[in-house]
Design a protein around this motif. Sequence first.
Motif, PDB file in Angstrom:
ATOM      1  N   SER A 118     -76.405  42.424   4.998  1.00  0.00           N
ATOM      2  CA  SER A 118     -76.896  43.807   4.986  1.00  0.00           C
ATOM      3  C   SER A 118     -77.149  44.299   6.406  1.00  0.00           C
ATOM      4  N   SER A 119     -77.628  43.411   7.272  1.00  0.00           N
ATOM      5  CA  SER A 119     -77.893  43.792   8.653  1.00  0.00           C
ATOM      6  C   SER A 119     -76.613  44.180   9.373  1.00  0.00           C
ATOM      7  N   LEU A 120     -75.614  43.316   9.287  1.00  0.00           N
ATOM      8  CA  LEU A 120     -74.355  43.613   9.956  1.00  0.00           C
ATOM      9  C   LEU A 120     -73.641  44.799   9.315  1.00  0.00           C
ATOM     10  N   ALA A 121     -73.778  44.944   7.996  1.00  0.00           N
ATOM     11  CA  ALA A 121     -73.155  46.085   7.325  1.00  0.00           C
ATOM     12  C   ALA A 121     -73.744  47.399   7.814  1.00  0.00           C
ATOM     13  N   LEU A 122     -75.050  47.415   8.087  1.00  0.00           N
ATOM     14  CA  LEU A 122     -75.676  48.617   8.641  1.00  0.00           C
ATOM     15  C   LEU A 122     -75.057  48.980   9.986  1.00  0.00           C
ATOM     16  N   ILE A 123     -74.789  47.956  10.809  1.00  0.00           N
ATOM     17  CA  ILE A 123     -74.196  48.209  12.124  1.00  0.00           C
ATOM     18  C   ILE A 123     -72.761  48.689  11.987  1.00  0.00           C
ATOM     19  N   THR A 124     -71.954  47.973  11.187  1.00  0.00           N
ATOM     20  CA  THR A 124     -70.535  48.312  11.107  1.00  0.00           C
ATOM     21  C   THR A 124     -70.289  49.643  10.397  1.00  0.00           C
ATOM     22  N   SER A 125     -71.218  50.073   9.557  1.00  0.00           N
ATOM     23  CA  SER A 125     -71.053  51.368   8.900  1.00  0.00           C
ATOM     24  C   SER A 125     -71.611  52.521   9.738  1.00  0.00           C
ATOM     25  N   THR A 126     -72.352  52.194  10.794  1.00  0.00           N
ATOM     26  CA  THR A 126     -72.946  53.224  11.652  1.00  0.00           C
ATOM     27  C   THR A 126     -72.150  53.416  12.931  1.00  0.00           C
ATOM     28  N   PHE A 127     -71.617  52.329  13.491  1.00  0.00           N
ATOM     29  CA  PHE A 127     -70.887  52.386  14.761  1.00  0.00           C
ATOM     30  C   PHE A 127     -69.430  51.998  14.538  1.00  0.00           C
ATOM     31  N   ARG A 128     -68.544  52.607  15.302  1.00  0.00           N
ATOM     32  CA  ARG A 128     -67.118  52.266  15.248  1.00  0.00           C
ATOM     33  C   ARG A 128     -66.586  52.148  16.670  1.00  0.00           C
ATOM     34  N   GLY A 129     -65.401  51.527  16.778  1.00  0.00           N
ATOM     35  CA  GLY A 129     -64.727  51.440  18.067  1.00  0.00           C
ATOM     36  C   GLY A 129     -65.505  50.610  19.080  1.00  0.00           C
ATOM     37  N   ALA A 130     -65.415  51.027  20.353  1.00  0.00           N
ATOM     38  CA  ALA A 130     -66.095  50.307  21.427  1.00  0.00           C
ATOM     39  C   ALA A 130     -67.607  50.314  21.236  1.00  0.00           C
ATOM     40  N   ALA A 131     -68.140  51.374  20.631  1.00  0.00           N
ATOM     41  CA  ALA A 131     -69.580  51.438  20.372  1.00  0.00           C
ATOM     42  C   ALA A 131     -70.001  50.348  19.396  1.00  0.00           C
ATOM     43  N   GLN A 132     -69.137  50.036  18.424  1.00  0.00           N
ATOM     44  CA  GLN A 132     -69.440  48.968  17.483  1.00  0.00           C
ATOM     45  C   GLN A 132     -69.450  47.616  18.184  1.00  0.00           C
ATOM     46  N   ALA A 133     -68.452  47.400  19.054  1.00  0.00           N
ATOM     47  CA  ALA A 133     -68.407  46.139  19.802  1.00  0.00           C
ATOM     48  C   ALA A 133     -69.655  45.981  20.664  1.00  0.00           C
ATOM     49  N   ARG A 134     -70.070  47.093  21.288  1.00  0.00           N
ATOM     50  CA  ARG A 134     -71.274  47.057  22.115  1.00  0.00           C
ATOM     51  C   ARG A 134     -72.517  46.780  21.262  1.00  0.00           C
ATOM     52  N   ALA A 135     -72.603  47.415  20.091  1.00  0.00           N
ATOM     53  CA  ALA A 135     -73.751  47.218  19.206  1.00  0.00           C
ATOM     54  C   ALA A 135     -73.818  45.781  18.709  1.00  0.00           C
ATOM     55  N   ILE A 136     -72.667  45.230  18.327  1.00  0.00           N
ATOM     56  CA  ILE A 136     -72.639  43.842  17.856  1.00  0.00           C
ATOM     57  C   ILE A 136     -72.996  42.893  18.998  1.00  0.00           C
ATOM     58  N   GLY A 137     -72.553  43.219  20.211  1.00  0.00           N
ATOM     59  CA  GLY A 137     -72.929  42.411  21.364  1.00  0.00           C
ATOM     60  C   GLY A 137     -74.421  42.430  21.602  1.00  0.00           C
ATOM     61  N   THR A 138     -75.037  43.614  21.472  1.00  0.00           N
ATOM     62  CA  THR A 138     -76.484  43.719  21.620  1.00  0.00           C
ATOM     63  C   THR A 138     -77.199  42.947  20.517  1.00  0.00           C
ATOM     64  N   TRP A 139     -76.733  43.097  19.278  1.00  0.00           N
ATOM     65  CA  TRP A 139     -77.278  42.356  18.139  1.00  0.00           C
ATOM     66  C   TRP A 139     -77.206  40.854  18.391  1.00  0.00           C
ATOM     67  N   THR A 140     -76.060  40.384  18.872  1.00  0.00           N
ATOM     68  CA  THR A 140     -75.881  38.963  19.123  1.00  0.00           C
ATOM     69  C   THR A 140     -76.824  38.465  20.205  1.00  0.00           C
ATOM     70  N   GLY A 141     -76.902  39.218  21.301  1.00  0.00           N
ATOM     71  CA  GLY A 141     -77.725  38.784  22.421  1.00  0.00           C
ATOM     72  C   GLY A 141     -79.197  38.692  22.077  1.00  0.00           C
ATOM     73  N   ILE A 142     -79.703  39.711  21.380  1.00  0.00           N
ATOM     74  CA  ILE A 142     -81.140  39.734  21.096  1.00  0.00           C
ATOM     75  C   ILE A 142     -81.510  38.775  19.964  1.00  0.00           C
ATOM     76  N   THR A 143     -80.694  38.714  18.922  1.00  0.00           N
ATOM     77  CA  THR A 143     -81.005  37.772  17.840  1.00  0.00           C
ATOM     78  C   THR A 143     -80.918  36.335  18.330  1.00  0.00           C
ATOM     79  N   SER A 144     -80.150  36.112  19.373  1.00  0.00           N
ATOM     80  CA  SER A 144     -80.062  34.763  19.935  1.00  0.00           C
ATOM     81  C   SER A 144     -81.383  34.312  20.534  1.00  0.00           C
TER      82      SER A 144
END
Length: 460
Positions: A118-144
């Motif tokens: 559900s967490s990742l689905a919120l991101i992928t349904s809100t952001f697309r393209g390079a913004a999505q890659a950036r958002a997933i990168g931020t998600w990865t970095g902070i959750t780490s």
Amino acid sequence: MPAATREERLILWIAIIASFVAFLDGTVVNVALPAIVDDLGGGLTTQQWTVDAYLLTLGAFILVAGSISDSFGRIRVLRWGLVGFAVTSLLIAAAPTAPILIVARLLQGIAGALLVPSSLALITSTFRGAAQARAIGTWTGITSAAMVVGPLIGGLLVDLATWRLAFFINVVPIGAALWLLTRLSTRDVRTPDARVDFVGAALCVVGLGGIVLALIEQPNLGWTSPLVWACGLVGAIAFAAFVWRQTRTAAPMLPLSLFSVRNFAWGNLATWLIYGALSLNGFAIAVYLQEHAGVTATAAGLATVPVTIILMLGSSAVGTWAGRLGPRLFMTLGPLTMALGAALMMLVQAEFNYWWQLLPGVMVFGVGLTLTVSPLTSAILGSIEPARAGVASATNNAVSRVAGLIAIAGIAAIVGGELDLAGFHRAMAATALAMAAGGLVSWIGIRNAPATTADAHSPV
């Protein structure tokens, strides 16, 4: 380009904190395994089941959770998962025996299955393209950060008090996420024709459970034991029936049509190899350092913290680079670098010296993981249309969790029955081989998406 809106930032932080809970639990468990066995007994088998009970229901129900997320709304399902995770964490902390702890871990896996997809689905349904890659990168970095906080706090609690307190730390991020959900004004996204396949879920649980039970008990009882071969056979038949059902039901929990998308199919094969190796590596290091190298739980937890620090510092940048250059190169070089790191960890000797024997491999491993995680997630989820983001995210998470489940279940066979020095070396060799295979699979199968002239959203 305009900055991200308040709602977009809020959605990203909710996704980050909710996922943080699941990742935090994983790091705490590995550090606490020797203390749990000292308290409740059961040896390596209890350690395997403590990890695999959670991964079993997580891997099975994460697919159902994707359908539930699409059917009932991602925000609502996320809230259910947070509450369930808090309750089961308290049950684990209070468990008087190993069987009760394992049952509580089974229930916690169901709650955990509602969180990450559900967490990742919120991101992928809100952001697309390079913004999505950036958002997933931020998600990865902070959750780490969970992989830093978990071993540190968990290890200190194990050493200074009791392993039971380590499971109470989940309550803090859960409370923060539930509060942020009350601040969200975005309406829940639902798919009108989504259905939940509970029969498929039952077949999946029986299938995976039977196979895992056979793998864990085989070193103790042998393949000729009726319990081992019967459970393995029932598990294989049930899992085959699960796959068959997915081709027949009108609303499959695992739509096999997703695998007709090249990056999704090859990316999940790479996920299987990479995340199975990650689980094997983390389990082996945490247990070996405490039981044979003679270090404390805190020191064992901190041993791999450099990996997480590198991941936190580099994931956002790597996510941005992958958005511009495509994921293929990163998904190839990252696992190959981790293979080199795992090979360097074979420098560990009976006379243990962290700085010269383990740290070099840990540092190299961290660079490889940083190059891999964000591009891998972006390549897989970015290849699927937003309407199916929930089930796509759930499928990828299920693949990674089941890979870890099988790796931990088979660890006795990999290490030769005992996680002594020779067994540790075999575990690192197996990790290196699986990582190298993951890099090769990525190079062969992954393709970079055509560049677009504009993005729907700006970088977060």
